[in-house]
Enzyme design. Structure first.
Site, mmCIF file in Angstrom:
data_model
loop_
_atom_site.group_PDB
_atom_site.id
_atom_site.type_symbol
_atom_site.label_atom_id
_atom_site.label_comp_id
_atom_site.label_asym_id
_atom_site.label_seq_id
_atom_site.Cartn_x
_atom_site.Cartn_y
_atom_site.Cartn_z
ATOM 1 N N CYS A 261 125.376 -7.367 73.229
ATOM 2 C CA CYS A 261 125.137 -5.959 72.902
ATOM 3 C C CYS A 261 124.856 -5.803 71.404
ATOM 4 O O CYS A 261 123.888 -5.144 71.002
ATOM 5 C CB CYS A 261 126.355 -5.134 73.333
ATOM 6 S SG CYS A 261 126.121 -3.359 73.229
ATOM 7 N N CYS A 262 125.675 -6.434 70.564
ATOM 8 C CA CYS A 262 125.460 -6.358 69.112
ATOM 9 C C CYS A 262 124.154 -7.038 68.708
ATOM 10 O O CYS A 262 123.470 -6.574 67.792
ATOM 11 C CB CYS A 262 126.625 -7.013 68.362
ATOM 12 S SG CYS A 262 128.069 -5.973 68.185
ATOM 13 N N CYS B 20 130.626 1.350 66.390
ATOM 14 C CA CYS B 20 130.240 2.135 67.560
ATOM 15 C C CYS B 20 131.500 2.675 68.243
ATOM 16 O O CYS B 20 132.550 2.021 68.230
ATOM 17 C CB CYS B 20 129.463 1.267 68.540
ATOM 18 S SG CYS B 20 127.893 0.668 67.892
ATOM 19 N N CYS C 101 133.787 0.598 70.657
ATOM 20 C CA CYS C 101 134.312 -0.655 70.097
ATOM 21 C C CYS C 101 135.157 -0.437 68.849
ATOM 22 O O CYS C 101 135.428 -1.380 68.110
ATOM 23 C CB CYS C 101 133.152 -1.584 69.754
ATOM 24 S SG CYS C 101 132.066 -1.881 71.151
ATOM 25 N N CYS D 87 129.709 -8.159 64.004
ATOM 26 C CA CYS D 87 128.610 -7.786 64.896
ATOM 27 C C CYS D 87 127.520 -8.836 64.902
ATOM 28 O O CYS D 87 126.723 -8.900 65.833
ATOM 29 C CB CYS D 87 128.032 -6.434 64.500
ATOM 30 S SG CYS D 87 127.151 -6.457 62.939
HETATM 31 S S1 SF4 Z 1 129.653 -2.440 68.299
HETATM 32 FE FE1 SF4 Z 1 129.943 -2.318 70.557
HETATM 33 S S2 SF4 Z 1 128.504 -0.752 71.303
HETATM 34 FE FE2 SF4 Z 1 127.922 -1.276 69.198
HETATM 35 S S3 SF4 Z 1 126.343 -2.793 69.421
HETATM 36 FE FE3 SF4 Z 1 128.270 -3.932 69.200
HETATM 37 S S4 SF4 Z 1 129.122 -4.248 71.270
HETATM 38 FE FE4 SF4 Z 1 127.444 -2.709 71.392
#
Ligand code: SF4
Length: 240
Positions: free
Chosen positions: A114-115, A198, A201, A225
């Site tokens: 996701c990151c 985010c 998280c 991240c």
């Molecule tokens: S902090 Fe969480 S929601 Fe944001 S990009 Fe990374 S995993 Fe995804």
């Protein structure tokens, strides 16, 4: 850049320099890099307290210094509003994001992926599109366990220097700077957050590790991240 004693013992600098020394050192680092890289020097502004301090320091060096913000669909409304205020005030701040489709709740199942998609890819795009040769960050070595081994000046990618001008500042010194210069900050700090990310998280945490509230309950807990650990300048410009 190279004349600055970048190989000094970071821990010793953290403990022996006072607030004023650290401010002067940060300004000297940015000034020296700006002389060397000119418009290729760009501030990565995450909108956290450390980034807004670095942004303010950079603006003291030259009002012409540019910056970029990487945002995601999961940023809290307070951060989105703060971002809009900052961009209205500083049009030289460009915003990058990846708004393409991703699987539901990827932040729970594969937070690294996701990151990569939502943060690392747009950062690479920012570096490429803004012709960045030196990116300036708000990274500090006292933030948590994943940040102890960084240096003030680094070169991880060919053709891209990374400057961490507040690396040796304590959290308290960042707040001291922001208070003394009356720099506006994200209102989430009023709620008790110490490190912002985010919404899914990021939790409010206490204790010595400032980043302990990040990615709680996942393998990434208190971690990164990826923008500080993954290559950002790809020779083929191919994204992630
Ligand atoms: S902090 Fe969480 S929601 Fe944001 S990009 Fe990374 S995993 Fe995804």
């Amino acid at each position: 850049m190279t004349q600055i004693a970048v190989e000094e013992d970071v821990r010793s600098l953290v403990e022996t320099l006072n607030y004023r020394d650290k401010v002067e050192r940060a300004l000297a680092l940015i000034e020296s890099a700006y002389k060397e890289f000119g418009d290729g020097l760009v501030v990565a502004n995450s909108l956290g307290k450390d980034s807004v301090a670095v942004w303010h320091l950079a603006k003291r060096v030259s009002p012409d210094i540019r910056g970029f913000i990487v945002t995601t669909r999961f940023k809290p409304p307070e951060t989105k509003k703060f971002m809009a205020d900052q961009v209205a005030r500083y049009p030289e701040l460009r915003v990058f994001s990846n708004d393409g489709p991703i699987p539901d709740r990827l932040y729970e199942t594969q937070p690294d992926r996701c990151c990569d998609i939502l943060k690392v890819e747009p950062t690479r795009r920012a570096v490429r599109e803004m012709n960045v040769s030196c990116w300036v960050t708000g990274l500090r070595c006292t933030e948590g366990r994943t940040r102890v081994d960084f240096r003030e000046v680094e070169q991880r990618d060919v053709g891209l220097v990374k400057l961490n001008p507040v690396l040796i500042w304590y959290e308290r010194e960042i707040w001291q700077y922001l208070a003394l210069y009356e720099v506006p900050v994200n209102p989430l700090y009023k709620l008790g957050y110490r490190s912002l990310g985010c919404a899914p998280c990021t939790k409010i945490s206490t204790g010595p590790d400032e980043r302990a509230g990040r990615w709680i309950g996942t393998s990434k807990c208190g971690g990164e991240c990826g923008i500080h650990t993954r290559p950002l300048k790809l020779t083929d410009g191919a994204g992630i």
